[in-house]
Scaffold this motif. Structure first.
Motif, PDB file in Angstrom:
ATOM      1  N   THR A 175     -13.638  -3.235   4.606  1.00 17.26           N
ATOM      2  CA  THR A 175     -13.459  -4.380   3.717  1.00 17.26           C
ATOM      3  C   THR A 175     -14.787  -5.109   3.485  1.00 17.26           C
ATOM      4  O   THR A 175     -15.111  -5.500   2.362  1.00 17.26           O
ATOM      5  CB  THR A 175     -12.389  -5.330   4.303  1.00 17.26           C
ATOM      6  OG1 THR A 175     -11.218  -4.555   4.587  1.00 17.26           O
ATOM      7  CG2 THR A 175     -12.044  -6.435   3.334  1.00 17.26           C
ATOM      8  N   ASP A 178      -4.869  -1.767   1.713  1.00 12.07           N
ATOM      9  CA  ASP A 178      -4.616  -1.838   3.157  1.00 12.07           C
ATOM     10  C   ASP A 178      -3.561  -2.914   3.321  1.00 12.07           C
ATOM     11  O   ASP A 178      -3.854  -4.107   3.362  1.00 12.07           O
ATOM     12  CB  ASP A 178      -5.875  -2.208   3.946  1.00 12.07           C
ATOM     13  CG  ASP A 178      -5.583  -2.350   5.449  1.00 12.07           C
ATOM     14  OD1 ASP A 178      -4.407  -2.175   5.838  1.00 12.07           O
ATOM     15  OD2 ASP A 178      -6.518  -2.615   6.215  1.00 12.07           O
ATOM     16  N   ARG A 196      -1.676  -5.132   7.537  1.00 11.33           N
ATOM     17  CA  ARG A 196      -1.704  -6.459   8.161  1.00 11.33           C
ATOM     18  C   ARG A 196      -1.962  -7.484   7.067  1.00 11.33           C
ATOM     19  O   ARG A 196      -2.724  -7.225   6.135  1.00 11.33           O
ATOM     20  CB  ARG A 196      -2.843  -6.543   9.180  1.00 11.33           C
ATOM     21  CG  ARG A 196      -2.749  -5.582  10.340  1.00 11.33           C
ATOM     22  CD  ARG A 196      -4.086  -5.480  11.037  1.00 11.33           C
ATOM     23  NE  ARG A 196      -5.124  -4.984  10.128  1.00 11.33           N
ATOM     24  CZ  ARG A 196      -6.370  -5.372  10.121  1.00 11.33           C
ATOM     25  NH1 ARG A 196      -6.791  -6.283  10.977  1.00 11.33           N
ATOM     26  NH2 ARG A 196      -7.234  -4.869   9.268  1.00 11.33           N
ATOM     27  N   GLN A 236      -8.368 -10.900   3.854  1.00 14.84           N
ATOM     28  CA  GLN A 236      -9.813 -10.704   3.997  1.00 14.84           C
ATOM     29  C   GLN A 236     -10.425 -10.167   2.702  1.00 14.84           C
ATOM     30  O   GLN A 236     -11.507 -10.608   2.290  1.00 14.84           O
ATOM     31  CB  GLN A 236     -10.070  -9.729   5.150  1.00 14.84           C
ATOM     32  CG  GLN A 236     -11.509  -9.718   5.634  1.00 14.84           C
ATOM     33  CD  GLN A 236     -11.776  -8.529   6.546  1.00 14.84           C
ATOM     34  OE1 GLN A 236     -10.840  -7.794   6.916  1.00 14.84           O
ATOM     35  NE2 GLN A 236     -13.022  -8.325   6.900  1.00 14.84           N
ATOM     36  N   ASP A 280      -9.388  -0.543  -1.261  1.00 10.15           N
ATOM     37  CA  ASP A 280      -9.414  -0.659   0.202  1.00 10.15           C
ATOM     38  C   ASP A 280      -8.198   0.091   0.745  1.00 10.15           C
ATOM     39  O   ASP A 280      -7.140   0.091   0.104  1.00 10.15           O
ATOM     40  CB  ASP A 280      -9.320  -2.147   0.578  1.00 10.15           C
ATOM     41  CG  ASP A 280      -9.754  -2.423   2.015  1.00 10.15           C
ATOM     42  OD1 ASP A 280     -10.212  -1.494   2.695  1.00 10.15           O
ATOM     43  OD2 ASP A 280      -9.641  -3.596   2.441  1.00 10.15           O
TER      44      ASP A 280
END
Ligand SMILES: Nc1nc2c(ncn2[C@@H]2O[C@H](COP(=O)(O)OP(=O)(O)O)[C@@H](O)[C@H]2O)c(=O)[nH]1
Ligand SMILES: [Mg+2]
Length: 318
Positions: free
Chosen positions: A129, A152, A155, A161, A204
């Motif tokens: 990231t 991603d 989480r 992020q 990502d």
């Protein structure tokens, strides 16, 4: 020229600084390896082999370097230990240029691929990231329109992020939140990039699934769905590796390249590690170009990898 020479001086300083720990470790060991010796003989070469191995250069590459030194000594008859550093530098530089990959000159992407689709893969925590954030910044500096895809979805923190990076850099991000289907996010992101006429889209991905087969299936699915929007997408599969994990990085590179098509490598966290020698091993062993290196946590701390510059910096005196 003014601005360019200024920028390249900055780049060199950041690289020199980033490699400090690796250099310290390496040259302290070399000094020990030649202590009390005036010629590079079999003992010195044995010690040097140990130095390279414990500096994370990797077995294959270490053996190649030692072989080159042996050949050189056989040819030159006498090699003094004072010359060892410069000869070692020459041999490593030549070895790396023998790998038929091309160094990237700067942060640019092929103009005829628009949007240019980059899929970023690698295990959890290696710096995917962060590298995406840094890349977007560099592309944006070059006047490119960048769009990010938050695939991603494992989480909440991972999605957040990427959103934080997108705000910091000032580029749009496509996200469906946590637990969304990664392939669906990737599809959305690439479609949106087409609709917006973006130059570059960076996806990502998660690096943690219950097992390797699951992870590779997931990555395969993401790739497939993107090719429904743009037939030759992804144009680049960038594998991110954490240089500070040394031999582990080489191991991860083997596993990923065996399981999925990887077209470029990024090595992160060279700053703050003494294991920077792993870059030499990876650059030598894999026929995939090391494209970028991370030398810090900030937005500017990503550089295009250049073999000659890297070896120069590694052997430069403080
Ligand atoms: N010092 C340093 N830290 C880095 C670098 N690249 C990433 N990191 C840090 O590594 C940690 C994990 O990075 P992240 O991007 O979240 O990894 P991901 O799980 O692969 O997405 C973060 O704390 C980053 O700030 C680098 O080049 N240098
Ligand atoms: Mg991440």
């Amino acid at each position: 020229m003014g601005i360019f020479s200024f920028l390249s001086k900055d780049k060199k300083e950041a690289l020199d600084k980033g490699l400090n720990k690796t250099k310290e470790n390496f040259f302290t060991k070399i000094a020990k390896a030649v202590a009390g010796k005036s010629t590079v003989d079999a003992d010195v070469l044995d010690n040097l082999e140990e130095v390279l191995l414990t500096s994370d250069v990797g077995v294959n590459t270490t053996l190649k370097i030692i072989k080159r030194l042996e050949d050189r000594i056989a040819k030159d008859k006498y090699v003094g230990t004072q010359q060892l550093n410069s000869i070692l530098k020459e041999e490593i530089a030549t070895l790396l240029t023998e790998n038929n990959t091309q160094d990237v000159a700067d942060f640019s992407t092929p103009a005829d691929k628009k949007p240019y689709v980059i899929m970023v893969v690698g295990v959890n925590g290696v710096g995917k990231t962060t590298t995406i954030g840094k890349l977007s910044y560099q592309f944006k500096q070059k006047g490119k329109n960048v769009l990010l895809g938050a695939a991603d979805t494992f989480r909440a923190a991972a999605v957040d992020q990427l959103i934080i990076w997108s705000e910091r850099v000032g580029v749009p991000v496509v996200s469906q939140g946590m637990n969304a289907d990664p392939a669906s996010v990737a599809f959305d992101a690439v479609s949106s990039a087409v609709a917006k006429n973006s130059d570059i889209v960076i996806i990502d991905t998660a690096g943690r699934l219950h097992n390797k087969v699951n992870l590779m299936n997931e990555l395969g699915k993401i790739k497939k769905v993107m090719s429904k929007v743009i037939p030759d997408a992804p144009h680049e599969v960038l594998l991110v590796l954490d240089a500070s994990t040394g031999q582990n990085a080489i191991e991860q590179c083997k596993q990923f390249t065996a399981a999925t098509e990887v077209t470029a490598l990024a090595l992160t966290k060279l700053d703050g590690t003494a294991k920077g020698g792993v870059v030499i091993g990876i650059s030598d062993q894999f026929k995939i170009p090391v494209k970028y290196i991370g030398v810090g946590e900030k937005m500017e701390d990503l550089q295009p990898f250049n073999r000659t510059e890297f070896v120069d910096s590694l052997f430069s005196e403080e």
